[in-house]
Enzyme design. Structure first.
Site, mmCIF file in Angstrom:
data_model
loop_
_atom_site.group_PDB
_atom_site.id
_atom_site.type_symbol
_atom_site.label_atom_id
_atom_site.label_comp_id
_atom_site.label_asym_id
_atom_site.label_seq_id
_atom_site.Cartn_x
_atom_site.Cartn_y
_atom_site.Cartn_z
ATOM 1 N N CYS A 2 0.853 -1.183 0.000
ATOM 2 C CA CYS A 2 0.000 0.000 0.000
ATOM 3 C C CYS A 2 0.888 1.231 0.000
ATOM 4 O O CYS A 2 2.091 1.150 0.202
ATOM 5 C CB CYS A 2 -0.878 0.000 1.236
ATOM 6 S SG CYS A 2 -1.777 -1.533 1.443
ATOM 7 N N ARG A 27 1.291 1.737 -6.106
ATOM 8 C CA ARG A 27 1.572 0.759 -5.043
ATOM 9 C C ARG A 27 0.360 -0.088 -4.693
ATOM 10 O O ARG A 27 0.473 -1.140 -4.067
ATOM 11 C CB ARG A 27 2.021 1.492 -3.776
ATOM 12 C CG ARG A 27 3.419 2.042 -3.876
ATOM 13 C CD ARG A 27 3.872 2.505 -2.522
ATOM 14 N NE ARG A 27 3.994 1.410 -1.594
ATOM 15 C CZ ARG A 27 5.127 0.785 -1.305
ATOM 16 N NH1 ARG A 27 6.233 1.152 -1.879
ATOM 17 N NH2 ARG A 27 5.140 -0.198 -0.439
ATOM 18 N N TRP A 74 -3.786 -1.848 -1.256
ATOM 19 C CA TRP A 74 -3.745 -3.094 -2.019
ATOM 20 C C TRP A 74 -4.133 -4.165 -1.006
ATOM 21 O O TRP A 74 -3.368 -4.470 -0.095
ATOM 22 C CB TRP A 74 -2.339 -3.327 -2.563
ATOM 23 C CG TRP A 74 -2.212 -4.512 -3.472
ATOM 24 C CD1 TRP A 74 -2.469 -4.553 -4.807
ATOM 25 C CD2 TRP A 74 -1.780 -5.836 -3.115
ATOM 26 N NE1 TRP A 74 -2.228 -5.803 -5.297
ATOM 27 C CE2 TRP A 74 -1.809 -6.610 -4.290
ATOM 28 C CE3 TRP A 74 -1.382 -6.439 -1.921
ATOM 29 C CZ2 TRP A 74 -1.452 -7.956 -4.301
ATOM 30 C CZ3 TRP A 74 -1.028 -7.787 -1.945
ATOM 31 C CH2 TRP A 74 -1.063 -8.528 -3.127
ATOM 32 N N ASN A 100 0.966 -0.058 6.044
ATOM 33 C CA ASN A 100 1.410 -0.832 4.887
ATOM 34 C C ASN A 100 2.118 -2.065 5.436
ATOM 35 O O ASN A 100 2.927 -1.944 6.347
ATOM 36 C CB ASN A 100 2.380 0.052 4.079
ATOM 37 C CG ASN A 100 3.034 -0.694 2.944
ATOM 38 O OD1 ASN A 100 2.523 -1.700 2.475
ATOM 39 N ND2 ASN A 100 4.172 -0.188 2.500
ATOM 40 N N GLY A 101 1.790 -3.240 4.900
ATOM 41 C CA GLY A 101 2.437 -4.463 5.389
ATOM 42 C C GLY A 101 1.423 -5.346 6.101
ATOM 43 O O GLY A 101 0.224 -5.226 5.881
ATOM 44 N N GLU A 465 10.344 -13.293 -20.199
ATOM 45 C CA GLU A 465 10.010 -11.908 -19.870
ATOM 46 C C GLU A 465 8.916 -11.376 -20.812
ATOM 47 O O GLU A 465 7.989 -10.683 -20.376
ATOM 48 C CB GLU A 465 11.287 -11.053 -19.930
ATOM 49 C CG GLU A 465 11.113 -9.571 -19.730
ATOM 50 C CD GLU A 465 10.488 -9.171 -18.397
ATOM 51 O OE1 GLU A 465 10.324 -10.022 -17.513
ATOM 52 O OE2 GLU A 465 10.123 -7.990 -18.271
ATOM 53 N N LYS A 469 5.338 -9.996 -19.534
ATOM 54 C CA LYS A 469 4.848 -8.648 -19.860
ATOM 55 C C LYS A 469 3.435 -8.743 -20.424
ATOM 56 O O LYS A 469 2.550 -7.992 -20.038
ATOM 57 C CB LYS A 469 5.730 -7.948 -20.903
ATOM 58 C CG LYS A 469 7.033 -7.390 -20.449
ATOM 59 C CD LYS A 469 6.976 -6.213 -19.514
ATOM 60 C CE LYS A 469 6.843 -6.606 -18.093
ATOM 61 N NZ LYS A 469 7.956 -6.980 -17.323
ATOM 62 N N GLU A 472 0.738 -9.953 -17.713
ATOM 63 C CA GLU A 472 0.418 -9.084 -16.575
ATOM 64 C C GLU A 472 -0.363 -7.846 -16.969
ATOM 65 O O GLU A 472 -1.150 -7.346 -16.179
ATOM 66 C CB GLU A 472 1.658 -8.733 -15.744
ATOM 67 C CG GLU A 472 2.644 -7.812 -16.384
ATOM 68 C CD GLU A 472 3.821 -7.494 -15.453
ATOM 69 O OE1 GLU A 472 3.658 -7.491 -14.231
ATOM 70 O OE2 GLU A 472 4.913 -7.241 -15.988
ATOM 71 N N HIS A 488 9.024 -31.446 -25.983
ATOM 72 C CA HIS A 488 8.773 -32.316 -24.828
ATOM 73 C C HIS A 488 7.406 -32.039 -24.202
ATOM 74 O O HIS A 488 7.162 -32.430 -23.063
ATOM 75 C CB HIS A 488 9.881 -32.145 -23.785
ATOM 76 C CG HIS A 488 11.227 -32.523 -24.321
ATOM 77 N ND1 HIS A 488 11.594 -33.822 -24.578
ATOM 78 C CD2 HIS A 488 12.279 -31.759 -24.699
ATOM 79 C CE1 HIS A 488 12.819 -33.840 -25.075
ATOM 80 N NE2 HIS A 488 13.250 -32.599 -25.155
ATOM 81 N N LYS A 587 3.161 -2.384 -7.629
ATOM 82 C CA LYS A 587 4.537 -2.143 -8.074
ATOM 83 C C LYS A 587 5.546 -2.722 -7.093
ATOM 84 O O LYS A 587 6.560 -3.269 -7.485
ATOM 85 C CB LYS A 587 4.755 -0.634 -8.233
ATOM 86 C CG LYS A 587 6.100 -0.260 -8.807
ATOM 87 C CD LYS A 587 6.193 -0.662 -10.256
ATOM 88 C CE LYS A 587 7.571 -0.443 -10.845
ATOM 89 N NZ LYS A 587 7.742 -1.227 -12.080
HETATM 90 O O1 M6R Z 1 10.980 -4.703 -7.254
HETATM 91 P P1 M6R Z 1 11.380 -6.087 -7.710
HETATM 92 O O2 M6R Z 1 12.287 -6.050 -8.886
HETATM 93 O O3 M6R Z 1 11.942 -6.906 -6.604
HETATM 94 O O4 M6R Z 1 10.029 -6.750 -8.172
HETATM 95 C C1 M6R Z 1 9.962 -8.090 -8.558
HETATM 96 C C2 M6R Z 1 8.649 -8.401 -9.217
HETATM 97 O O5 M6R Z 1 7.589 -8.153 -8.353
HETATM 98 C C3 M6R Z 1 8.442 -7.580 -10.507
HETATM 99 O O6 M6R Z 1 9.484 -7.761 -11.402
HETATM 100 C C4 M6R Z 1 7.107 -7.957 -11.157
HETATM 101 O O7 M6R Z 1 7.178 -9.249 -11.664
HETATM 102 C C5 M6R Z 1 6.778 -6.952 -12.267
HETATM 103 N N1 M6R Z 1 5.390 -6.646 -12.237
HETATM 104 C C6 M6R Z 1 7.120 -7.436 -13.617
HETATM 105 O O8 M6R Z 1 6.772 -6.543 -14.618
#
Ligand code: M6R
Length: 592
Positions: A2, A27, A74, A100-101, A465, A469, A472, A488, A587
């Protein structure tokens, strides 16, 4: 996950809080709220949805008050609802808390409060803090918070205000980020720097186990025993303009286009930090890279470079899995933690564990002063600037740059290798110039329900990756796979409706991946390829081909990832989705 913001000074708090929350929305964004001390009362306003819903609610309802706290949520405990939105208050509404947490022992604390006849209004873990502070209050907010903190277990950061002491905010950090902003006649508190950057560049990131007492006149920091601490402020180098959209429709697109700059800045940042690196990779028996999500993919590429140039065996582990395993690890091992935010809980706790076993920790982090940076023996900063879009883009290529430089910095020929990297900038720019061409290709596949991304060797992590992308931000199912593994199992998925994105630059596995392209074609799959410009063979075999400039094999991942970022962006944008704040994501993932 959050966002928290707090203000105390001479201006109206509402403007600072709402502006701060908008900058923190990445966040978490399922509900938001503020609490302001107005005429000796704590006034709380909350709304489910994004910050703009809260702003609409407050329209024409000017809250007057110069001290307040705000929160964007969040959800962890309790669904997104007004009851569960922060700030939370005690029964009389005299104390308000944003948090937060996670408070791990909140069930036990709830029961304890209920046994005292206190009725709780929400399903959250946060609300217990407000009641505990109220119960512990004997005329001094700092004392009440210090007493409360001793009862809490978990990883958290929170801020409290009370009507009894207008002008005062007490903040606590234990596991989740909290920074103090120092102004003139006003002071700030926030979970992240962008929230307060329009007002001050002087910040103090708090460490775990610290409490801050903030008033307009000053800030005082204490440990959990109430002993005063002295901490220096840091001057933030980037400004708020770098955290705003700058004419782009979405932060993600802006951040993709910032890559020529962020790559160059990371190269020069590494060179200026290089003399301080006291770790020699070759001194270690083994290197373990731990990371999550996109950072994990950077780690997979880094493994290949480090093994090639430093000759040390490297393992790459998801931080969340690493923590549950039984890795024999000791002082002969080096752990490289990669994290854009520097706050990812899984990564942070994983490095705490390895440090206890004597291993050294080098982190690669983008956010200055973040927890992982502070807990590492050495931190290499990527200089990507603030990344607001939830999907990591420019921070990924910056991580690749840092890993490449780390892999080669001990070599005699490092200057020559650095030079090659420095020359990558115009190549990155030339890919971005093709954005319209890539958009046209991407839009052909908006209706597809599944995608397969395939690559080999250095391009395999890029396939992973690319798939991450896409899924998500577009919510389309996409799977990344090593191209050689297709036969396989995943080959069974291929039919005339399946787009298969091949990452196939001209490298040592090029011939092998061409054979995999043939296998897909033989099953009537749709081949979309990202290859080397001028590659007529691959182009002819592909329904759509995107060429990236020719470059040394080692550096291909930095180029081939960019078209995949753009494909994901254009598909999600066409689908009308919230590209920067995709559903269910945040994020900074500060929960385990
Ligand atoms: O802040 P970080 O690099 O530790 O975050 C890791 C993942 O949460 C982050 O890369 C997440 O997978 C992204 N949404 C990818 O785009």
């Amino acid at each position: 996950m959050c966002g928290i913001v707090g203000y105390t000074g001479k201006s109206e708090a509402i403007a600072v809080l709402l502006g701060g929350l908008e900058r923190l929305e990445y966040r978490g964004y399922d509900s938001a709220g503020i609490a302001i001390i107005e005429n000796g009362k704590v006034v709380v306003e909350k709304k489910v949805g994004k910050i703009r819903e809260l702003v609409r609610k407050l329209w024409g309802m000017p809250l007057k008050g110069t001290t307040g706290i705000g929160h964007t949520r969040w959800a962890t405990h309790g669904e997104p609802s007004e009851e569960n939105a922060h700030p939370h208050t005690d029964e009389k509404g005299e104390f308000a808390v944003v948090h937060n947490g996670i408070i791990e022992n909140y069930i036990e604390l709830r029961k304890e409060l209920e046994s005292k006849g206190i009725s709780l209004k929400s399903d959250t873990d946060t609300e217990v803090i407000a009641h505990l502070v109220a119960l512990n209050y004997k005329g001094d907010l700092l004392e009440a918070v210090l007493k409360t903190v001793k009862k809490l277990k978990g990883a958290f950061a929170f801020a409290v205000i009370t009507k009894h002491e207008p002008g005062r905010i007490v903040g606590v950090k234990e596991g989740s980020p909290l920074v103090i902003g120092i102004g003139e006649g006003e002071n700030f508190l926030a979970s992240d720097i962008p929230a307060i950057l329009p007002y001050t560049r002087k910040v103090i990131p708090l460490s775990d186990g610290e409490v801050v007492d903030v008033t307009p006149e000053g800030i005082n920091i204490y440990d959990f025993e109430g002993n005063p601490l002295t901490k220096d402020f840091m001057l933030v180098q980037w400004d708020i303009v770098s955290a705003e959209k700058g004419g782009f429709k979405h932060f993600m697109l802006k951040e993709i286009f910032e890559q020529p700059r962020s790559i160059s800045d990371t190269i020069s940042g590494f060179i200026s930090q290089e003399s301080e690196i006291f770790i020699n990779l070759k001194d270690y028996r083994r290197i373990i890279i731990i990371a999550c999500g996109t950072s994990y993919h950077a780690g997979l590429v880094g493994k290949i470079w480090i093994e090639k140039y430093a000759g040390v065996p490297v393992e790459v582990a998801y931080a969340s899995e690493f923590r549950s395993g039984h890795y024999p690890i000791d002082e002969n091992d080096l752990v490289i933690a990669i994290s854009q935010s520097g706050e990812t809980a899984d990564t942070k706790f994983a490095i705490q564990g390895v440090k206890e076993k004597g291993a050294s920790v080098l982190s690669i982090v983008n956010v200055l002063g973040s927890s992982i940076a502070r807990e590492s023996d050495f931190t290499l900063y990527t200089h990507a600037g603030p990344e607001i879009g939830v999907a990591a883009t420019k921070t990924f290529t910056a991580q690749l740059v840092a890993l490449y430089m780390l892999a080669v910095y001990g070599l005699e020929e490092k200057e020559e290798l650095y030079e090659r990297l420095i020359n990558i900038r115009p190549k990155v720019e030339s890919i971005l110039e093709k954005a319209k061409e890539i958009e046209d290709i991407a839009l052909k596949y908006v209706e597809s329900k599944n995608f397969l991304y395939l690559g080999r060797y250095l391009s395999y992590p890029i396939a992973l990756e690319g798939a991450l992308k896409l899924k998500e931000i577009s919510y389309i199912h996409a799977e990344g796979y090593p191209a050689g593994e297709m036969k396989h199992g995943p080959i069974a998925l291929i039919d005339s409706k399946m787009p298969v994105v091949f990452v196939a630059p001209k490298d040592k596995v090029y011939d092998k991946i061409l054979a995999n392209v043939e296998e897909v074609l033989a099953r009537k799959g749709i081949v979309i390829s990202v290859g080397t410009e001028g590659d007529k063979v691959l182009k002819e075999k592909s329904r759509d081909f995107i060429g990236v400039p020719e470059i040394e094999e080692d550096l291909t991942p930095i180029l081939t990832t960019i078209p995949l970022q753009l494909i994901a962006y254009y598909i999600a944008n066409k689908l009308g989705l919230d590209v920067d704040q995709p559903r269910n994501l945040a994020k900074t993932v500060t929960v385990e």
